[in-house]
Motif scaffolding. Structure first.
Motif, mmCIF file in Angstrom:
data_model
loop_
_atom_site.group_PDB
_atom_site.id
_atom_site.type_symbol
_atom_site.label_atom_id
_atom_site.label_comp_id
_atom_site.label_asym_id
_atom_site.label_seq_id
_atom_site.Cartn_x
_atom_site.Cartn_y
_atom_site.Cartn_z
ATOM 1 N N ASP A 49 60.698 -12.946 -83.774
ATOM 2 C CA ASP A 49 61.075 -14.174 -83.925
ATOM 3 C C ASP A 49 60.532 -15.344 -82.544
ATOM 4 N N VAL A 50 60.196 -15.132 -81.221
ATOM 5 C CA VAL A 50 59.433 -15.994 -80.051
ATOM 6 C C VAL A 50 58.474 -16.044 -80.933
ATOM 7 N N LEU A 51 57.668 -15.567 -81.596
ATOM 8 C CA LEU A 51 55.765 -15.885 -81.835
ATOM 9 C C LEU A 51 56.658 -16.678 -83.258
ATOM 10 N N LEU A 52 57.134 -16.323 -83.933
ATOM 11 C CA LEU A 52 57.132 -17.853 -85.623
ATOM 12 C C LEU A 52 57.705 -19.498 -84.022
ATOM 13 N N LYS A 53 58.864 -19.056 -83.796
ATOM 14 C CA LYS A 53 59.096 -19.982 -83.012
ATOM 15 C C LYS A 53 58.229 -20.531 -81.955
ATOM 16 N N VAL B 85 55.112 -4.859 -88.773
ATOM 17 C CA VAL B 85 54.731 -4.035 -89.008
ATOM 18 C C VAL B 85 53.026 -3.261 -88.511
ATOM 19 N N ILE B 86 52.284 -4.169 -88.176
ATOM 20 C CA ILE B 86 51.003 -3.812 -87.658
ATOM 21 C C ILE B 86 51.805 -3.882 -85.960
ATOM 22 N N SER B 87 52.080 -4.556 -85.785
ATOM 23 C CA SER B 87 52.769 -4.393 -84.329
ATOM 24 C C SER B 87 53.275 -2.828 -83.868
ATOM 25 N N ALA B 88 53.854 -2.529 -84.639
ATOM 26 C CA ALA B 88 55.016 -1.070 -84.372
ATOM 27 C C ALA B 88 53.597 0.007 -84.743
ATOM 28 N N LEU C 8 67.507 -6.311 -94.929
ATOM 29 C CA LEU C 8 67.457 -4.863 -94.204
ATOM 30 C C LEU C 8 66.112 -4.601 -94.161
ATOM 31 N N LEU C 9 65.371 -4.115 -95.084
ATOM 32 C CA LEU C 9 63.398 -3.385 -94.615
ATOM 33 C C LEU C 9 63.499 -4.356 -93.447
ATOM 34 N N GLN C 10 63.476 -4.801 -92.910
ATOM 35 C CA GLN C 10 62.774 -5.889 -91.682
ATOM 36 C C GLN C 10 63.174 -5.160 -90.394
ATOM 37 N N TYR C 11 64.967 -4.661 -90.520
ATOM 38 C CA TYR C 11 65.688 -4.365 -89.746
ATOM 39 C C TYR C 11 65.305 -2.394 -89.978
ATOM 40 N N PHE C 12 64.562 -2.257 -90.442
ATOM 41 C CA PHE C 12 64.384 -0.852 -90.843
ATOM 42 C C PHE C 12 62.843 -0.305 -90.333
ATOM 43 N N VAL C 13 61.881 -0.821 -91.324
ATOM 44 C CA VAL C 13 61.159 -0.769 -91.746
ATOM 45 C C VAL C 13 59.806 -0.516 -90.330
ATOM 46 N N PRO C 14 60.124 -1.304 -89.250
ATOM 47 C CA PRO C 14 58.839 -1.359 -88.343
ATOM 48 C C PRO C 14 59.396 -0.096 -87.117
ATOM 49 N N GLY C 15 60.375 0.434 -87.006
ATOM 50 C CA GLY C 15 61.150 1.466 -86.316
ATOM 51 C C GLY C 15 60.743 2.522 -87.348
ATOM 52 N N TYR C 16 61.151 2.556 -88.335
ATOM 53 C CA TYR C 16 60.875 3.714 -88.607
ATOM 54 C C TYR C 16 59.167 4.190 -88.616
ATOM 55 N N VAL D 227 54.735 -13.636 -92.576
ATOM 56 C CA VAL D 227 54.052 -13.336 -91.435
ATOM 57 C C VAL D 227 54.820 -12.767 -90.219
ATOM 58 N N GLY D 228 56.220 -13.238 -90.309
ATOM 59 C CA GLY D 228 56.334 -12.081 -88.776
ATOM 60 C C GLY D 228 56.610 -11.059 -89.526
#
Length: 207
Positions: free
Chosen positions: A60-64, A78-81, A16-24, A72-73
């Motif tokens: 996800d693309v970078l992790l693959k 967070v950093i890229s946002a 849930l954090l993954q789908y909220f924190v970067p955008g916020y 790491v993802g």
């Protein structure tokens, strides 16, 4: 809710954090870099989720490709946002965007205030500030300005001189360490003076 429901929520909380924190963080950083007013509402939550989804897809693309783990993802998201919000705000404030909007006949400023369009950030400006309440005029070097919708907007000038409306000198700063703050709601008009090589003058004269 049962205990199992709470356990399920706890297990899904990182996702849930993954789908909220970067955008916020993107939206928060964006308003910070533009010095805009920040308001949180239901639309902000939807925007945060939508923007986060984009960063999740990219990570996800970078992790693959790299084979890194989810932690790491998430750090990458967070950093890229934050970096993306900084790059976008700098692009919005660039002369390139002004040229593009002018080409299409768009007169509305994309910056936080019209002052950002007319203040020469490279060479600086001297300004002449007319106070409506005191019938006086301040002339000096503009060193800072701040816009606050809740509080009074202020500008700061140094090397100033104070005149009456008949151009009689009343007071002046002893040196550049003397700074005066002026509330814009007490100002009737402001005149800007530019250097001969000012990019602002060239920009609006299409030179």
């Amino acid at each position: 809710m049962t205990v199992d429901d709470y356990i399920k929520i706890i297990k899904e909380f990182p996702q849930l954090l993954q789908y909220f924190v970067p955008g916020y963080l993107f939206l928060k950083s964006y308003t910070f870099f533009l010095a805009n007013e920040w308001k949180t509402n239901s639309i902000t939550i939807f925007e945060s989720v939508a923007i986060s989804y984009i960063f999740v897809l990219i990570s996800d693309v970078l992790l693959k490709i790299t084979g890194a783990d989810d932690i790491v993802g998430f750090v990458f998201q967070v950093i890229s946002a934050i970096i993306a919000s900084f790059v976008i705000t700098k692009f919005i404030e660039s002369d390139l965007v002004l040229s593009i909007t002018s080409f299409f006949g768009i007169k509305r400023s994309l910056r936080k205030s019209i002052w950002d369009d007319f203040v020469d950030q490279k060479n600086g400006n001297y300004v002449k500030v007319y106070l409506s309440s005191e019938n006086t005029v301040y002339q000096g070097k503009l060193i800072s300005y701040d816009f606050d919708k809740e509080n009074s907007t202020q500008i700061a000038i140094n090397r100033y001189k104070k005149f009456n409306l008949k151009d009689k000198l009343i007071d002046e700063a002893k040196d550049e360490r003397w700074v005066i703050l002026i509330k814009l709601d007490e100002v009737s008009r402001v005149e800007f003076y530019y250097a001969e090589n000012s990019y602002v003058v060239k920009k609006y004269n299409n030179e």
